[in-house]
Design an enzyme around this catalytic site. Structure first.
Site, short mmCIF file in Angstrom:
data_model
loop_
_atom_site.label_atom_id
_atom_site.label_comp_id
_atom_site.label_asym_id
_atom_site.label_seq_id
_atom_site.Cartn_x
_atom_site.Cartn_y
_atom_site.Cartn_z
N ASP A 85 -0.50 61.55 80.43
CA ASP A 85 -0.29 60.20 80.97
C ASP A 85 0.47 60.31 82.29
O ASP A 85 1.22 61.27 82.51
CB ASP A 85 0.58 59.36 80.02
CG ASP A 85 -0.05 59.23 78.65
OD1 ASP A 85 -1.28 59.32 78.54
OD2 ASP A 85 0.72 59.05 77.69
N1 URA Z 1 0.40 62.19 74.08
C1 URA Z 1 0.80 61.11 74.78
O1 URA Z 1 1.12 60.07 74.21
N2 URA Z 1 0.82 61.21 76.12
C2 URA Z 1 0.50 62.32 76.81
O2 URA Z 1 0.57 62.33 78.03
C3 URA Z 1 0.10 63.44 76.04
C4 URA Z 1 0.06 63.35 74.68
#
Ligand code: URA
Length: 295
Positions: free
Chosen positions: A109
Site C-alpha cells: 500500500d
Molecule cells: N497488507 C496490507 O494491509 N498492506 C500492505 O501494504 C501489505 C500487506
C-alpha cells in the site's frame, strides 16, 4: 551452453507471454537457424542458436535482474500513475539496458514501508506470488490498543474478511526488546507519521504513540490479498497505525536505507528462486506465462 525451451527463449526475449509464444510456435512462425520449428518441446541454446519470428531475428534474452527496494511511505506501487501520484518507479532504475522491463513483484500500500521486490523475470514474479508456493512475507504492524491472547489466536487461525477466511498465519505480540526493534524498523516516516489525522479519519500515528495505547505485532503471511494485514487487524479491533514489510521469503532489508534499492546478491537470487520453485511447473501455475507479475 545456455539451453532452454523455445517458448521460454521467446518470452524472456520480450516477444510475448509464454502462452502466446507457444501459439506463435505452433502456428509455424518461429524458426531456429533458418528452419521452422513448430513443436513445443524444442530446445535452443541461447548462446549459439539464431531464433527468428516471421523471418526477423529475435535478440537473445537478457540475464534476469531482481532488485529490492526499501519502500518509503507515500509511494504507490506502480510503474506509472495516470493520476500523477508519487510512484515507486521514481525510486528504481528503469528503461535502461539490463533493467528494462523491471516490474514490482506484488504490491505494498502507499502508506506501507519496507521490502518491495522488482524483477525482469516475469516467471519468478508469478511463482513468488502464487499461494501454493507458500513464500512467507513478514510484516511488523503498530496497532491501536493491545491485542489479547484471544485476538492473536483468531488472527493465527484465520479471520473472516469480506473476501473470505484468511489462511493460518504466524502472529505474535511483540514485547520488550522485540517491540523496540520493531519500532526501529518501522521507524518514523514523514508520510506515515506526523500529527495529521490519517486519511481514513482515524487518529494520527503521533497521537496514538503519545497515548501509549498501542502495540507492535508481527504477522507472517503466505497469502497476499489486498490490504490483508490492515483488514485482519481491523477485524479483531486493532486498526493498523503503521505497517512495514521486514522480509520476503528468505530476504530481508538488512541495513538498506529507506528509499534506496540494491540488486540481490547471487546467493540471495538463488535462495529466492529456490523459495519460489521457479522452473518447476511455473508455466502451469501462471495464467500469464512469462509476463511480469503486477499485482
Ligand atoms: N497488507 C496490507 O494491509 N498492506 C500492505 O501494504 C501489505 C500487506
Amino acid at each position: 551452453m545456455n539451453e532452454m525451451r523455445l517458448q521460454k527463449y521467446l518470452a524472456r526475449a520480450g516477444v510475448a507471454s509464454r502462452r502466446a509464444c507457444e501459439e506463435l510456435i505452433a502456428a509455424g512462425r518461429v524458426s531456429v537457424n533458418g528452419r521452422v520449428v513448430s513443436e513445443l518441446g524444442a530446445k535452443v541454446d541461447a548462446d549459439v542458436d539464431e531464433v527468428a519470428l516471421d523471418g526477423a531475428r529475435v535478440e537473445p534474452p537478457r540475464e534476469a535482474v531482481t532488485i529490492m527496494l526499501h519502500k518509503p511511505a507515500g509511494y504507490v506501487t506502480t510503474m506509472s500513475d495516470p493520476q500523477g501520484r508519487p510512484c515507486v518507479a521514481e525510486l528504481v532504475p528503469k528503461d535502461a539496458g539490463r533493467f528494462a522491463g523491471l516490474y514490482p513483484v506484488g504490491r505494498l500500500d502507499a502508506d506501507t514501508t519496507g521490502l518491495l521486490l522488482f524483477s525482469t523475470d516475469g516467471e519468478l514474479g508469478n511463482a513468488l506470488l502464487h499461494p501454493r508456493m507458500h513464500v512467507e512475507k513478514l510484516y511488523l504492524a503498530l496497532v491501536e490498543g493491545t491485542p489479547d491472547a484471544r485476538a492473536v489466536e483468531r488472527l493465527s487461525r484465520g479471520v473472516r474478511l469480506s473476501d473470505g477466511m484468511t489462511a493460518p498465519a504466524e502472529v505474535r505480540l511483540l514485547e520488550g526488546a522485540q517491540a523496540q526493534q520493531a519500532a526501529r524498523l518501522i521507524g518514523s516516516d514523514a508520510a506515515a507519521s506526523g500529527n495529521a489525522r490519517r486519511h481514513d479519519g482515524k487518529r494520527s500515528r503521533a497521537a496514538v504513540e503519545r497515548s501509549g495505547a498501542c502495540a507492535y505485532v508481527a504477522v507472517g503471511l503466505r497469502e497476499g490479498r489486498k490490504r490483508q494485514v490492515r483488514r485482519m487487524l481491523e477485524a479483531v479491533g486493532h486498526p493498523v497505525v503503521a505497517l512495514h514489510r521486514a522480509s520476503f521469503g528468505p530476504l530481508s532489508l538488512g541495513d538498506l536505507p529507506r528509499g534506496r534499492w540494491r540488486e540481490l546478491t547471487p546467493a540471495e537470487a538463488a535462495s529466492l528462486k529456490a523459495a519460489s520453485g521457479a522452473g518447476e511447473g511455473a508455466k502451469e501455475r501462471s495464467g500469464r506465462g512469462g509476463e511480469p507479475a503486477r499485482s
